[in-house]
Design a protein around this motif. Structure first.
Motif, short mmCIF file in Angstrom:
data_model
loop_
_atom_site.label_atom_id
_atom_site.label_comp_id
_atom_site.label_asym_id
_atom_site.label_seq_id
_atom_site.Cartn_x
_atom_site.Cartn_y
_atom_site.Cartn_z
N LEU A 55 0.85 -1.19 0.00
CA LEU A 55 0.00 0.00 0.00
C LEU A 55 0.88 1.23 0.00
N TYR A 56 0.42 2.29 -0.65
CA TYR A 56 1.22 3.51 -0.80
C TYR A 56 0.35 4.72 -0.49
N ASN A 57 0.89 5.62 0.33
CA ASN A 57 0.22 6.87 0.66
C ASN A 57 0.64 7.92 -0.35
N THR A 58 -0.26 8.28 -1.25
CA THR A 58 0.05 9.24 -2.31
C THR A 58 -0.12 10.68 -1.86
N GLY A 59 -0.64 10.86 -0.64
CA GLY A 59 -0.95 12.21 -0.19
C GLY A 59 0.23 12.93 0.45
N TYR A 68 -9.38 1.14 7.38
CA TYR A 68 -9.14 0.44 6.11
C TYR A 68 -9.14 -1.07 6.32
N THR A 69 -9.62 -1.77 5.31
CA THR A 69 -9.62 -3.24 5.30
C THR A 69 -9.19 -3.72 3.92
N VAL A 70 -8.44 -4.81 3.89
CA VAL A 70 -8.11 -5.46 2.63
C VAL A 70 -8.90 -6.76 2.56
N ARG A 71 -9.62 -6.94 1.46
CA ARG A 71 -10.45 -8.14 1.29
C ARG A 71 -9.91 -9.01 0.15
N GLY A 88 -4.94 0.17 13.87
CA GLY A 88 -3.73 0.41 14.63
C GLY A 88 -2.54 0.78 13.79
N LYS A 89 -2.69 0.73 12.46
CA LYS A 89 -1.60 1.08 11.56
C LYS A 89 -1.80 2.50 11.04
N SER A 90 -0.71 3.14 10.73
CA SER A 90 -0.74 4.44 10.05
C SER A 90 0.32 4.43 8.96
N ASP A 92 2.79 7.10 6.71
CA ASP A 92 3.27 8.45 6.46
C ASP A 92 3.17 8.81 4.99
N ALA A 93 3.12 10.09 4.70
CA ALA A 93 3.05 10.57 3.32
C ALA A 93 4.25 10.07 2.52
N GLY A 94 3.96 9.55 1.32
CA GLY A 94 5.02 9.08 0.45
C GLY A 94 5.65 7.77 0.85
N LYS A 95 5.10 7.09 1.87
CA LYS A 95 5.66 5.83 2.34
C LYS A 95 4.76 4.66 1.94
N VAL A 96 5.30 3.45 2.10
CA VAL A 96 4.57 2.25 1.72
C VAL A 96 4.47 1.31 2.91
N LEU A 97 3.46 0.45 2.87
CA LEU A 97 3.28 -0.63 3.83
C LEU A 97 3.21 -1.92 3.05
N VAL A 98 4.12 -2.83 3.34
CA VAL A 98 4.13 -4.14 2.69
C VAL A 98 3.45 -5.14 3.61
N ILE A 99 2.51 -5.88 3.06
CA ILE A 99 1.82 -6.95 3.79
C ILE A 99 2.24 -8.26 3.14
N ALA A 100 2.97 -9.08 3.87
CA ALA A 100 3.57 -10.27 3.29
C ALA A 100 3.04 -11.53 3.95
#
Length: 883
Positions: A55-59, A68-71, A88-90, A92-100
């Motif tokens: 996931l990527y925060n484009t803002g 948010y939920t991923v289905r 519980g997750k946040s 930051d702007a311009g950062k990514v979250l990898v779910i593995a």
């Protein structure tokens, strides 16, 4: 093949998938783009449990992901999806979250902030939806359809896309090979090579990075790096890379890295070791002429020694505007040179003395940015002009193996939007087979497996005057009729299903046919383009009889593909009125495609019923050929009769080993003896029923001009110094058997067309699979023969398919109203004068000669710019037919 990529066949899936209304009913309905700052940015469907999403925060501000939920919708089923809350997750702007996936390799898990085994346990046909509150804001894949869209690949969102969408469009994603994790953990557009070859094992961090002035005692010469010995796996990738310090002068910058080189010392001059090396690095962008100092990982990739893993903090520019080591001068054939000693260095390649380079292959141009060139001319199929096994054919085969050079654009991904060495590449500025290269071939020498490739520096200048693009074929001479053959490349007009409930908007409408799985277009948009291109081509051919190949085998009624093409299509724009030959049976043979015949009702008329050969090997049990169609016509102006046999023999890529027909040792491919068997059965039927009459045999025999099936049909009473073999069938057994049967038909192509014509291109070689073979009586009446090079010489990227082509590539290459690349085979045309007649009744056009200029309104078909592909398509539903 592009750098850091592997060759794969173009996908047959649609390139655009919609999240269905059923899926949107799960939550609040939205359409189009959903304006949220968080989007899917990467999708990894790798080997084993190597699964991850990003996931990527484009803002511009931090986003709280608690809402948010991923289905995960397994097999695209809308009901009962698995869900993962991001509470519980946040982000930051311009950062990514990898779910593995929890069992993914350490390489993937090293990048992640979250481990999960539920929604990441997906396959390539499972859909993912990102939901904010109760509103879907982004999607990957298809809901309501189990079609594979992501199997064994990595998808990375293109840079610049800032909003999610509930419409999954592959044009918004870059595709990379399986287990490519270089972009994971980074914003779109950023890729950092990772140590995936170590599968998470730690390698020695190597020497400490110093500075330009004090690089450290372990600074290595490039020649020493090239001498390093690596353990490599079956894919040519090192399993024991090591970090090194090196200085070098940047000699060339590519889209995915750069080449560096050192001037050789006096001692190194004696060694046959390269003093250049490629650095795979799409983060740092040094300039040509800079001397740089860097720390990198020395490794092998596809058998090429290279450097990777350069961090921005471990690359210093020490000097600028440095003199660049001059190129190594090579002359074709380069295969006779030990190219290992120049790997990574700048080279300049010249053709054989007195010759020029010619484009001989464009198959990988739009997908991988590559072409192949050869010295002297495009490489010819050895058996097109010479008998298999002859000294001449063997010599050409050996020469071809040495006479090929791959030109590479230096881009590591697929479907480059711009070809670096030919930035004007488009439909109107195509790279065509047979074009002569006018300028120098120079650049870095790259290696991919056993293929040494030139990453070309200068833009190519091409001259296509020897094989010009012809807008329309020459008109038929006065008082003649024109007979042609045309391969329509799997013309399938869709199938509404046995219940008649599917529409052209449904993917399944294009997946099935009455006689099996469909081929050809995978969407109504693709079909509209395919249809218009074929209608344009056949209309410009302007023939009186056309043999059609690869037509959908779905009957003859108003819903059939042949009816759609002829009655609803060609007749709407042509200056002739066509009809098509019908058989008593709805289906011909067992294949999903068939041969057909269409004819100009004003010039000719059928004389009797058509004959469909069903004798072995065209029988339903053998299932190795499309049954030929034979039809006698009468020319209305003279009353003379002539017979046309349209054929499509078994392909070279098929397997006939179960029948004892092994791959031919002389280069004729698979099923050669089965094609000889087909030619003999056809020939004996013609001998028995049409002896001494005017007969023209046309179509794709899947045999080049001097291969065994053509020899059988044309070499009667001639000593070919070769034994032809067929496959006999008796009591359920197949036996390889010699045959002495021959016919005396005349191969019209070599007799009437210039020597270097071709109807098909494959594997960087050209030849003719499509023939016009005339009985002796008809051969004496032939006035003109043409092979209209609208398909074989054109880049494959110009065809109607859109899957795996970014929108920018589609816009540049695909022109629906153009006949160019309407198929993969060139049409052949034969003009015959059957008898004397009043010239006022002739079918000669006012057009004279061949139009080689730009299309305008002055040509006989120059006005053909309306949307032919949409005629009769909108709202059309096929009748209910038995499945």
């Amino acid at each position: 093949m592009a750098l850091h990529d592997t060759l794969s066949s173009p996908q047959k899936n649609k390139n655009r998938f919609l999240v269905s209304s059923l899926a949107l009913a799960i939550s609040a309905s939205v359409t189009g783009s959903a304006f949220a700052d968080v989007i899917f940015s990467e999708y990894v469907e790798g080997s084993g449990y190597n699964k991850a999403i990003e996931l990527y925060n484009t803002g511009t501000e931090q986003v709280d992901l608690s809402n948010y939920t991923v289905r995960l919708h397994t097999n695209g089923v809308a009901d009962n999806p698995k869900s993962l809350s991001l509470s519980g997750k946040s982000l930051d702007a311009g950062k990514v979250l990898v779910i593995a996936h929890s069992s993914a390799s350490d390489v993937i898990k090293a990048e992640n902030k979250m481990i999960d085994a539920s929604i990441t346990n997906f396959n390539g046909n499972d859909s993912l939806v990102l939901v904010q509150g109760e509103t879907p804001v982004d999607a990957i894949g298809i809901i309501g359809d189990s079609t594979d869209f992501g199997k064994d690949k990595t998808l990375a969102r293109k840079e610049g896309i800032s909003t999610g969408s509930t419409t999954f469009d592959l044009n918004d994603w870059n595709e990379f090979k399986k287990d490519d994790f270089d972009g994971l953990g980074h914003a779109p557009g950023t890729r950092v090579p990772v140590d995936k070859e170590d599968d998470g094992d730690t390698i020695d961090p190597g020497p400490s990075f110093g500075s330009c002035a004090q690089p450290g005692d372990e600074l290595k010469r490039i020649t020493d790096i090239q001498k390093l010995e690596f353990d490599v796996n079956k894919d040519g990738i090192a399993t024991n890379p090591q970090y090194v310090l090196v200085k070098g002068i940047v000699t060339q910058v590519t889209a995915s890295g750069y080449f560096i080189q050192q001037f050789k010392t006096e001692e190194e001059q004696q060694d046959k070791i390269s003093s250049g090396i490629y650095v795979y690095d799409n983060i740092n962008r040094p300039k040509v002429g800079e001397r740089i100092y860097l720390k990198a990982k020395a490794t092998k990739y596809k058998n090429m020694t290279q450097l990777t893993g350069v961090k921005p903090s471990e690359l210093n520019v020490c000097a600028s505007n440095m003199p660049i080591p001059g190129p190594v001068y090579l002359t074709m054939p380069v295969s006779e040179v030990d190219l290992d000693q120049y790997e990574g260095m700048q080279v300049e390649v010249a053709p054989v003395s007195g010759e020029s380079f010619y484009v001989t292959d464009t198959f990988s141009l739009s997908h991988y940015g590559q072409i192949k060139v050869s010295s002297g001319a495009p490489r010819a199929i050895p058996t097109d002009k010479h008998i298999p096994g002859s000294n001449e054919a063997i010599a050409i085969k050996e020469s071809n193996a040495k006479n090929s050079l791959t030109i590479e654009d230096g881009f590591s991904g697929k479907n480059p939007e711009t070809i670096s060495y030919y930035p004007e590449f488009s439909h109107d500025k195509a790279v065509r087979i047979g074009s002569r290269v006018e300028n120098t071939l120079n650049g870095g020498l790259y290696r991919f497996g056993d293929d040494f490739q030139l990453v070309q520096v200068d833009e190519l200048q091409l001259d296509e005057s020897e094989h010009p693009r012809i807008q329309e074929p020459a008109s038929a001479p006065a008082n003649t009729i024109r007979i042609a053959s045309f391969n329509v490349l799997n013309y399938f007009n869709g199938y509404a299903g046995k219940d008649g409930n599917l529409t052209p908007d449904d993917a399944k409408y294009w997946e099935h046919s009455i006689n099996g799985n469909a081929r050809g277009a995978t969407s109504k948009e693709e079909f509209a383009t395919q249809r218009e291109k074929i209608i344009t081509a056949i209309s410009r051919i302007n023939a009186d009889v056309v043999g059609i190949l690869e037509m959908e085998n779905d009957g003859w009624d108003n819903d059939s593909a042949i009816h759609d093409l002829v009655i609803n299509g060609i007749n709407k724009v042509s200056n002739k009125t066509y009809d098509y030959i019908r058989t008593d049976a709805d289906l011909i043979g067992t294949d999903v495609i068939k041969v057909s015949l269409i004819y100009n009702k004003d010039a000719v008329e059928p004389a009797g019923k058509p004959v469909i050969l069903t004798e072995y090997p065209f029988d339903k049990d053998t299932k190795k050929h499309r049954p030929p169609m034979i039809q006698t016509f009468k020319e209305k102006a003279t009353g003379k009769e002539f017979t046309v046999a349209i054929n499509h023999f078994k392909s070279k890529g098929s397997s006939c080993s179960a029948m004892g027909d092994k791959t031919d040792e002389w280069g004729q491919g698979n099923c050669n003896r089965m094609r000889v068997t087909a030619a003999e059965t056809l020939g004996k039927y013609l001998d028995a029923h049409y002896q001494g009459k005017d007969v023209l045999l046309v179509g794709d025999l899947n045999a080049y001009g001097m291969e065994d099936p053509v020899l059988l049909l044309t070499q009667k009473d001639k000593d070919i110094q070769r034994t032809l073999e067929k496959i006999t069938h008796k009591d359920g057994k197949y036996t390889v058997t010699p045959t002495a049967y021959r016919m005396d038909f005349v191969n019209l192509g070599p007799k009437f067309i210039k020597e270097d014509y071709f109807s098909y291109a494959y594997g960087g070689e050209v030849g003719s699979l499509d023939h016009g073979l005339a009985s002796p009586s008809l051969a004496s009446k032939v006035k003109q023969v043409q092979d209209w090079n609208i398909n074989a010489g054109e880049p494959t990227g110009m065809d109607y398919t859109t899957s795996d082509k970014p929108q920018e590539v589609q816009d540049a290459l695909i022109v629906a109203e153009s006949p160019f690349r309407s198929s993969d085979h060139n049409p052949i045309m034969v003009d015959v004068q059957l008898g004397d007649r009043d010239s006022s009744n002739g079918n000669g056009d006012n057009n004279s000669g061949v139009n080689t200029g730009d299309e305008d309104d002055s040509g006989s078909m120059g006005w053909l710019t309306l949307g032919l592909g949409l005629l009769g398509l909108g709202g059309r539903r096929r009748k209910k037919k038995a499945a």
